[in-house]
Scaffold this active site. Structure first.
Site, PDB file in Angstrom:
ATOM      1  N   THR A   1     -23.052  74.178  33.452  1.00 17.81           N
ATOM      2  CA  THR A   1     -21.845  73.397  33.763  1.00 17.81           C
ATOM      3  C   THR A   1     -20.679  73.778  32.887  1.00 17.81           C
ATOM      4  OG1 THR A   1     -23.130  71.549  34.589  1.00 17.81           O
ATOM      5  CG2 THR A   1     -20.935  71.031  33.781  1.00 17.81           C
TER       6      THR A   1
ATOM      7  N   TYR B   1     -19.324  70.263  41.970  1.00 17.57           N
ATOM      8  CA  TYR B   1     -18.903  71.469  41.245  1.00 17.57           C
ATOM      9  C   TYR B   1     -20.006  72.501  41.352  1.00 17.57           C
ATOM     10  CZ  TYR B   1     -22.111  70.198  37.464  1.00 17.57           C
ATOM     11  OH  TYR B   1     -23.230  69.876  36.740  1.00 17.57           O
TER      12      TYR B   1
ATOM     13  N   THR C   1     -27.540  72.358  30.975  1.00 17.59           N
ATOM     14  CA  THR C   1     -28.226  71.289  30.235  1.00 17.59           C
ATOM     15  C   THR C   1     -29.567  70.930  30.849  1.00 17.59           C
ATOM     16  OG1 THR C   1     -27.091  69.612  31.549  1.00 17.59           O
ATOM     17  CG2 THR C   1     -26.051  70.272  29.456  1.00 17.59           C
ATOM     18  N   ASP C   2     -29.802  71.296  32.129  1.00 20.99           N
ATOM     19  CA  ASP C   2     -31.048  70.869  32.775  1.00 20.99           C
ATOM     20  C   ASP C   2     -32.291  71.381  32.049  1.00 20.99           C
ATOM     21  OD1 ASP C   2     -30.108  70.826  36.331  1.00 20.99           O
ATOM     22  OD2 ASP C   2     -29.409  69.718  34.564  1.00 20.99           O
TER      23      ASP C   2
ATOM     24  N   LYS D   1     -33.253  65.913  27.656  1.00 20.54           N
ATOM     25  CA  LYS D   1     -32.161  65.404  28.487  1.00 20.54           C
ATOM     26  C   LYS D   1     -32.632  64.076  29.054  1.00 20.54           C
ATOM     27  CE  LYS D   1     -28.870  66.638  32.130  1.00 20.54           C
ATOM     28  NZ  LYS D   1     -28.354  67.708  33.037  1.00 20.54           N
TER      29      LYS D   1
ATOM     30  N   GLU E   1     -57.456  56.235  26.061  1.00 19.88           N
ATOM     31  CA  GLU E   1     -58.162  55.707  27.248  1.00 19.88           C
ATOM     32  C   GLU E   1     -58.971  56.798  27.942  1.00 19.88           C
ATOM     33  OE1 GLU E   1     -54.310  53.157  28.473  1.00 19.88           O
ATOM     34  OE2 GLU E   1     -55.970  52.991  29.893  1.00 19.88           O
TER      35      GLU E   1
HETATM   36  N1  DGL Z   1     -27.420  72.649  37.113  1.00 20.55           N
HETATM   37  C1  DGL Z   1     -27.271  72.200  35.768  1.00 20.55           C
HETATM   38  C2  DGL Z   1     -27.625  73.294  34.792  1.00 20.55           C
HETATM   39  O1  DGL Z   1     -27.124  74.401  34.961  1.00 20.55           O
HETATM   40  C3  DGL Z   1     -25.911  71.741  35.442  1.00 20.55           C
HETATM   41  C4  DGL Z   1     -25.979  70.802  34.336  1.00 20.55           C
HETATM   42  C5  DGL Z   1     -25.266  71.298  33.125  1.00 20.55           C
HETATM   43  O2  DGL Z   1     -25.236  72.512  32.798  1.00 20.55           O
HETATM   44  O3  DGL Z   1     -24.789  70.433  32.413  1.00 20.55           O
HETATM   45  O4  DGL Z   1     -28.369  73.014  33.841  1.00 20.55           O
END
Ligand code: DGL
Length: 367
Positions: free
Chosen positions: A44, A57, A123-124, A196, A324
């Site tokens: 992103t 986006y 971020t993913d 995340k 468990e």
């Molecule tokens: N599709 C997500 C990624 O590329 C976008 C999220 C991001 O980068 O914040 O990880």
């Protein structure tokens, strides 16, 4: 018309001397600046909207050169070497890319002139890349992963301040010894625990068990945890040179939930040998638990030689042995502090070293 040189020659000697001295000083200062290697992979932070502020986006569009061109003054913080490793949405990250990125980072970190490395990333899966690098890089120098929750075209884009802070952190001797750090929203997180936790919130990255190790701004990092208090890489890390993406063991993650049965595991067992996983990580409910039918299917998988690791979807706390589920009886491994996605990475690399259950459990205990 007098040439600039003629005009310079007519200046009073003292003024010329001061001008030259300040020019030399500025050149000297830039040479004294730390060198930081920046690797861009997409995400992103490099994303664009059709119109600024639009919800929709596309990540992984803008180049690193473009992003850096929007950060005037960064040249006063560090001498930057940029490299566009990829430009993808990080849900598309692969083992091949992890290895390529790790090898390029290792090469730059080995250069005495390089103070640290920055990686821009979606971020993913940023937490997984950070953890993978923790397991295969051995440098004490800072490696700082950063990204953004809002695309570059958004009026409230968080990428610029994150990137400025990441460069300042990678350039800082104070950031040595922490292993790969994840930086977003002014917080610094170590690679082991960070995850995340929110789909869109700016403060999405949290370390639920350990908390952040510090904070960072464009002025640099401030650490609240000492580097030597962090756990070293389990098993002293893994030999990057010996890893071949095409030969890495396959490890699947299977989720438990209400009313779950063993269908997914049985489907994995029905695969042809070359596609069957060598390991399965259970993303269990509670303390790494699952329904009786799913546990029975995992037991069938164990009997067919598949290594089973119990992790948990809960997101905080440890999964310990024999709570468990009788791990001793089943020959299973408890993931301890690792999330399912990080347990998967450790099991992939652990299986390149051993299939001994006690040795594998030790890796998770040390993680
Ligand atoms: N599709 C997500 C990624 O590329 C976008 C999220 C991001 O980068 O914040 O990880």
């Amino acid at each position: 018309m007098n040439s600039p040189l003629t005009r310079l020659a007519r200046l009073p000697l003292a003024f010329t001397a001061v001008l030259c001295a300040s020019l030399l000083a500025s050149v000297a200062r830039s040479d004294e600046l730390p060198r930081v290697a920046i690797f861009a992979t997409g995400g992103t932070i490099a994303g664009v909207q059709a119109t600024p502020g639009a919800a929709a986006y596309k990540p992984g569009v803008l180049t690193l050169d473009h992003l850096l061109s929007k950060l005037p003054g960064l040249e006063k913080v560090a001498r930057l070497d940029g490299e566009q490793i990829a430009n993808i949405a990080s849900q598309d990250i692969t083992a091949e890319l992890w290895l390529h990125l790790a090898r390029r980072a290792a090469e730059r970190l080995a250069d005495p002139d390089v103070a640290g490395v920055v990686i821009t990333h979606g971020t993913d899966t940023m937490e997984e890349t950070a953890w993978f690098l923790r397991l295969v890089l051995r440098s004490e120098k800072p490696v700082v992963l950063t990204g953004a929750m809002l695309p570059a075209t958004d009026p409230a884009a968080d990428g610029p301040v994150n990137l400025r802070s990441a460069v300042a952190t990678a350039a800082s001797p104070a950031a040595r010894g922490y292993g790969p750090l994840l930086l977003l929203n002014g917080e610094l997180h170590s690679a082991r625990d960070v995850r995340k936790t929110a789909t869109e919130a700016i403060d999405t990255f949290q370390s639920p068990n350990d908390g952040p190790v510090g904070s960072a701004t464009p002025a640099g990092p401030v650490f609240t945890v000492s580097a030597n208090s962090l756990r070293p890489a389990p098993g002293d890390g893994f030999d990057l040179a010996a890893l071949d993406a095409a030969k890495l063991p396959r490890v699947a993650i299977v989720s438990a939930h209400g009313d779950v049965d063993g269908t997914v595991v049985d489907a994995l067992l029905a695969l042809p040998a070359e596609r069957r996983p060598a390991g399965i990580v259970l993303s269990g409910v509670g303390n790494g638990n699952a329904s009786a039918p799913l546990l029975a299917a995992l037991e069938r998988a164990s009997r067919e030689g598949i290594i089973v690791v119990r992790s948990a979807r809960a997101g905080r706390g440890l999964v310990n042995r024999n709570m468990e589920v009788d791990d001793d009886k089943l020959g299973w491994i408890a993931a301890r502090a690792l999330s399912p996605q990080k347990a998967r990475i450790l099991l992939v690399l652990g299986l390149t070293r051993t299939r001994d259950l006690a040795e594998l459990q030790r890796l998770f205990d040390e993680a």
